[in-house]
Design an enzyme around this catalytic site. Structure first.
Site, mmCIF file in Angstrom:
data_model
loop_
_atom_site.group_PDB
_atom_site.id
_atom_site.type_symbol
_atom_site.label_atom_id
_atom_site.label_comp_id
_atom_site.label_asym_id
_atom_site.label_seq_id
_atom_site.Cartn_x
_atom_site.Cartn_y
_atom_site.Cartn_z
ATOM 1 N N ASP A 29 -1.179 -6.189 -0.424
ATOM 2 C CA ASP A 29 -1.290 -5.527 0.881
ATOM 3 C C ASP A 29 -2.735 -5.067 1.095
ATOM 4 O OD1 ASP A 29 0.009 -4.677 3.135
ATOM 5 O OD2 ASP A 29 1.081 -3.025 2.170
ATOM 6 N N GLU A 37 -1.381 -5.696 8.576
ATOM 7 C CA GLU A 37 -0.535 -5.056 9.583
ATOM 8 C C GLU A 37 -1.082 -5.293 10.995
ATOM 9 O OE1 GLU A 37 0.239 -0.908 8.846
ATOM 10 O OE2 GLU A 37 0.935 -1.288 6.803
ATOM 11 N N GLU A 82 9.305 -4.237 10.497
ATOM 12 C CA GLU A 82 9.704 -2.931 9.949
ATOM 13 C C GLU A 82 10.093 -1.968 11.065
ATOM 14 O OE1 GLU A 82 6.954 -1.088 7.233
ATOM 15 O OE2 GLU A 82 8.122 0.763 7.198
ATOM 16 N N LYS A 118 -1.192 -9.405 2.782
ATOM 17 C CA LYS A 118 -0.436 -8.947 3.955
ATOM 18 C C LYS A 118 -1.342 -8.076 4.825
ATOM 19 C CE LYS A 118 2.963 -5.700 3.806
ATOM 20 N NZ LYS A 118 2.424 -4.658 4.715
ATOM 21 N N ASP A 157 0.836 -1.210 0.000
ATOM 22 C CA ASP A 157 0.000 0.000 0.000
ATOM 23 C C ASP A 157 0.868 1.257 0.000
ATOM 24 O OD1 ASP A 157 0.871 -0.084 2.626
ATOM 25 O OD2 ASP A 157 -1.138 0.024 3.528
ATOM 26 N N SER A 158 2.201 1.057 0.064
ATOM 27 C CA SER A 158 3.137 2.165 -0.140
ATOM 28 C C SER A 158 2.916 2.785 -1.516
ATOM 29 C CB SER A 158 4.588 1.671 -0.027
ATOM 30 O OG SER A 158 4.800 0.538 -0.850
#
Ligand code: KIV
Length: 273
Positions: A82, A114, A181, A112, A43-44
């Site tokens: 993501d 978080e 991270e 993915k 999602d970056s």
């Protein structure tokens, strides 16, 4: 083609591996042909491709638009999508629906998520229905407002112990890998050694099983001086032989050795952003 079982085998064999983000057809094709085993449609992309200040505004439809392009360009890599902010937080049902779209519409092989806590149950449910999950702990950008900015996590023993226990719960729930991270090197190493599940570091020091970089950050300012596959192949080689990340890319618990050049510049996506 790389599968989640291969990723788990990499750890068993002590083989360090490289992961990169990809957001479009051509970069996915270049990275796939360069032999990157895992491509993450992160999602970056909201920051490096769409110009948002954080990853929070990214929608599922935006993610799927890019995921489909990456899937068209890649044939060998394991593709991980993501799940963006608020696309899995309302309920397990919402998480299942969103993850299903990533697999069925986006052409991804895994998703993915978080965080720990409630995400553990979601991880368990998704894996039980055949959707592999990559966890993500430490500096989790979707929690930017709660963290008070993009800050290194796990600097105190209490925080480090929390990251470790979240990681163990995700492993128990069936996560096939866990991104760590923005944590001190000691935390990255400690979590990696405590788990059978492979860890993938970004700003987590050299002790993780794999490393991930944002595509644009790997290329620096994309001056185009070197052919792109050369940069990708050098990254694979340096992760494999342990020369990346060096001390200048790692954090220490007391914060004294902030990297001269962060894996993400200022723990932000994209050098030019
Ligand atoms: O969104 C992303 O690209 C990420 C990776 C850098 C781990 O979460």
């Amino acid at each position: 083609m790389t599968t989640v079982l291969d990723v788990q085998r990499f750890k068993e064999e002590g083989r360090r591996f490289a992961v990169l983000t990809a957001y479009d057809y051509l970069s996915a094709k270049i990275l796939d042909e360069a032999g990157i085993p895992v491509l993450l449609v992160g999602d970056s992309l909201g920051m490096v491709m769409l110009g948002y200040p954080t990853t929070l505004p990214v929608t599922v439809d935006e993610m799927l638009h890019h995921a489909k392009a990456v899937a068209r360009g890649s044939h060998q890599a394991l593709l991980v999508g993501d799940m963006p902010f608020m696309s899995y937080h309302a309920s397990v049902e919402q998480a299942i629906t969103t993850a299903g779209r990533f697999i069925q519409e986006g052409g991804m092989h895994a998703v993915k998520l978080e965080g720990g806590g409630r995400v553990v149950e979601i991880t368990q449910r998704l894996t039980s229905m055949g959707i592999p999950v990559m966890g993500h702990l430490g500096l989790t950008p979707q929690f930017v407002n709660q963290m008070g900015g993009f800050k290194v996590q796990g600097k105190t023993e209490k925080q480090a112990a929390r990251i470790l226990s979240d990681a163990k719960e995700l492993e128990q729930a069936g996560a096939f890998s866990i991104v760590l991270e923005g944590v001190p090197t000691e935390v990255g190493t400690r979590v990696t050694q405590a788990l059978r599940t492979p860890t993938i570091g970004i700003g987590a020091g050299p002790g993780t099983d794999g490393q991930v970089l944002v595509f644009h950050d790997m290329l620096g300012l994309t001056t185009g001086k070197a052919p792109k596959f050369v940069a990708a192949q050098r990254y694979v080689q340096e992760v494999g032989d342990g020369t990346f990340p060096g001390p200048e890319h790692s954090y220490s618990a007391n914060g004294s050795a902030a990297p001269a050049k962060a894996p993400r510049d200022e723990v932000k996506y994209g050098s030019g952003v």
